[in-house]
Design an enzyme around this catalytic site. Structure first.
Site, PDB file in Angstrom:
ATOM      1  N   ARG A 201      -6.470  -3.172  10.276  1.00 42.01           N
ATOM      2  CA  ARG A 201      -7.536  -2.596  11.107  1.00 42.01           C
ATOM      3  C   ARG A 201      -7.924  -3.540  12.237  1.00 42.01           C
ATOM      4  O   ARG A 201      -8.250  -3.106  13.352  1.00 42.01           O
ATOM      5  CB  ARG A 201      -8.736  -2.245  10.244  1.00 42.01           C
ATOM      6  CG  ARG A 201      -8.458  -1.085   9.281  1.00 42.01           C
ATOM      7  CD  ARG A 201      -9.529  -0.983   8.216  1.00 42.01           C
ATOM      8  NE  ARG A 201     -10.840  -0.746   8.807  1.00 42.01           N
ATOM      9  CZ  ARG A 201     -11.989  -0.949   8.146  1.00 42.01           C
ATOM     10  NH1 ARG A 201     -11.974  -1.404   6.901  1.00 42.01           N
ATOM     11  NH2 ARG A 201     -13.124  -0.699   8.743  1.00 42.01           N
TER      12      ARG A 201
ATOM     13  N   ASP B   8      -8.908  -0.575   1.480  1.00 42.47           N
ATOM     14  CA  ASP B   8     -10.363  -0.622   1.659  1.00 42.47           C
ATOM     15  C   ASP B   8     -10.976   0.759   1.488  1.00 42.47           C
ATOM     16  O   ASP B   8     -10.275   1.778   1.481  1.00 42.47           O
ATOM     17  CB  ASP B   8     -10.707  -1.128   3.072  1.00 42.47           C
ATOM     18  CG  ASP B   8     -10.256  -2.552   3.319  1.00 42.47           C
ATOM     19  OD1 ASP B   8     -10.076  -3.299   2.345  1.00 42.47           O
ATOM     20  OD2 ASP B   8     -10.075  -2.910   4.501  1.00 42.47           O
TER      21      ASP B   8
ATOM     22  N   ARG C  43      -4.206  -3.357  -2.169  1.00 47.19           N
ATOM     23  CA  ARG C  43      -5.563  -2.843  -2.373  1.00 47.19           C
ATOM     24  C   ARG C  43      -6.097  -2.307  -1.049  1.00 47.19           C
ATOM     25  O   ARG C  43      -6.325  -3.066  -0.110  1.00 47.19           O
ATOM     26  CB  ARG C  43      -6.490  -3.947  -2.880  1.00 47.19           C
ATOM     27  CG  ARG C  43      -6.174  -4.426  -4.274  1.00 47.19           C
ATOM     28  CD  ARG C  43      -7.239  -5.420  -4.705  1.00 47.19           C
ATOM     29  NE  ARG C  43      -7.062  -5.839  -6.088  1.00 47.19           N
ATOM     30  CZ  ARG C  43      -7.961  -6.550  -6.761  1.00 47.19           C
ATOM     31  NH1 ARG C  43      -9.094  -6.925  -6.155  1.00 47.19           N
ATOM     32  NH2 ARG C  43      -7.742  -6.894  -8.014  1.00 47.19           N
TER      33      ARG C  43
ATOM     34  N   TYR D  46       2.125   0.714   7.217  1.00 51.95           N
ATOM     35  CA  TYR D  46       0.921   1.500   7.456  1.00 51.95           C
ATOM     36  C   TYR D  46       1.070   2.273   8.755  1.00 51.95           C
ATOM     37  O   TYR D  46       1.755   1.830   9.690  1.00 51.95           O
ATOM     38  CB  TYR D  46      -0.308   0.598   7.586  1.00 51.95           C
ATOM     39  CG  TYR D  46      -0.840   0.036   6.298  1.00 51.95           C
ATOM     40  CD1 TYR D  46      -1.881   0.672   5.616  1.00 51.95           C
ATOM     41  CD2 TYR D  46      -0.327  -1.140   5.765  1.00 51.95           C
ATOM     42  CE1 TYR D  46      -2.386   0.145   4.434  1.00 51.95           C
ATOM     43  CE2 TYR D  46      -0.824  -1.671   4.588  1.00 51.95           C
ATOM     44  CZ  TYR D  46      -1.856  -1.023   3.925  1.00 51.95           C
ATOM     45  OH  TYR D  46      -2.351  -1.543   2.759  1.00 51.95           O
TER      46      TYR D  46
END
Length: 280
Positions: free
Chosen positions: A214, A57, A55, A122
């Protein structure tokens, strides 16, 4: 009589800028999940629910997201689709320009986009140039307000690789573990004449908890710009709760770039391992 179903895998890409994240929310809130589910349900004339690998953000992008759904086999015949691959063409006509379903194929019922995943990767794209991001890349390139030493960023990344409790970097979820295995974390200077002072962080793990990528990226950048030191980053790995000093790098720089899965015969074993709560 129970309706016969088959399981499909969807490979998905999206620009997350104008979405409130992946997960369906309240009516009227634009999310990636709701947009794709509504289009699928319209095509198949049946309510469809997606399970996703990760999921993302609000503001986060994906070039290689994976989801699965169980669909009625009768819907394919009724809609003259012939085979599941034909859904790609139908969905392309219905979905907005910032979402693409790149491929659809039938998979075994044991396939689970979330729990069968082996790795997730990522890429974080960031510029420190005073002029900011190139206009044609402004939607997927974050801006960091201070110059950075990429070697120091890598020193922090090296410390964060391995099996650790990443509680200091994660927004907590009730009954969820924050233990993760980061398999690789590398920083690269990808500057060009058109895009000076441009850097990419590439990270792969078995899974990530909420906000983790992040937070890890921002931690590297805070050491790389001189505000913090390596010892501070090391101390964070010993904490059992979210640390208020840990910042979040802007969402726009982050893109989900890959999800891997085991062979078909190993799917059940992988799901069992993933569902089992881990410890150090």
């Amino acid at each position: 009589m129970e309706q016969e179903t088959l399981r499909i895998r969807l490979d998905i890409a999206y620009d997350g800028t104008d979405f409130h994240g992946w997960a369906r929310q309240t009516e009227g809130t634009r999310t990636v999940q709701a947009t794709i589910e509504d289009a699928l349900s319209l095509v198949l004339r049946a309510p469809i629910t997606l399970t996703v690998a990760g999921r993302t953000d609000a503001g986060v992008h994906a070039s290689a997201q994976v989801a699965h759904a169980d669909i009625p086999t009768a819907s394919l015949a009724q809609r003259s689709l012939g085979e599941v691959g034909a859904l790609v063409r139908r969905l392309a006509k219905l979905l907005p320009a910032d979402i693409r379903v790149l491929a659809v194929r039938e998979v075994p019922m044991l396939f689970d986009a979330r729990f069968a995943a082996l790795t997730r990767s990522y890429t974080y794209r960031v510029t420190t140039h005073p002029a900011g991001a190139l206009p044609t890349r402004v939607r997927d390139t974050a801006v960091w307000g201070k110059p950075v030493d990429i070697k120091r960023a890598q020193e922090v990344a090296d410390v964060l690789v391995g099996l650790h409790d990443f509680a200091a970097f994660c927004r907590p979820r009730e009954h969820a573990t924050t233990i993760r295995h980061v398999q690789s974390f590398t920083w690269h200077d990808v500057s060009t004449e058109a895009e000076p002072e441009l850097y990419e962080a590439r990270i792969q793990a078995d899974a990530f908890c909420w906000n983790m990528v992040r937070a890890l990226t921002a931690t590297c950048l805070m050491v790389a710009d001189g505000r913090k030191d390596l010892a501070w980053a090391l101390e964070l790995l010993g904490k059992s709760a979210r640390d208020p000093q840990v910042q979040l790098a802007p969402a726009k720089g982050l893109t989900l770039t890959g999800v891997t899965y085991p062979r078909e015969e190993d799917l059940a074993a992988r799901v069992a391992v993933t569902r089992d709560k881990r410890s150090l």
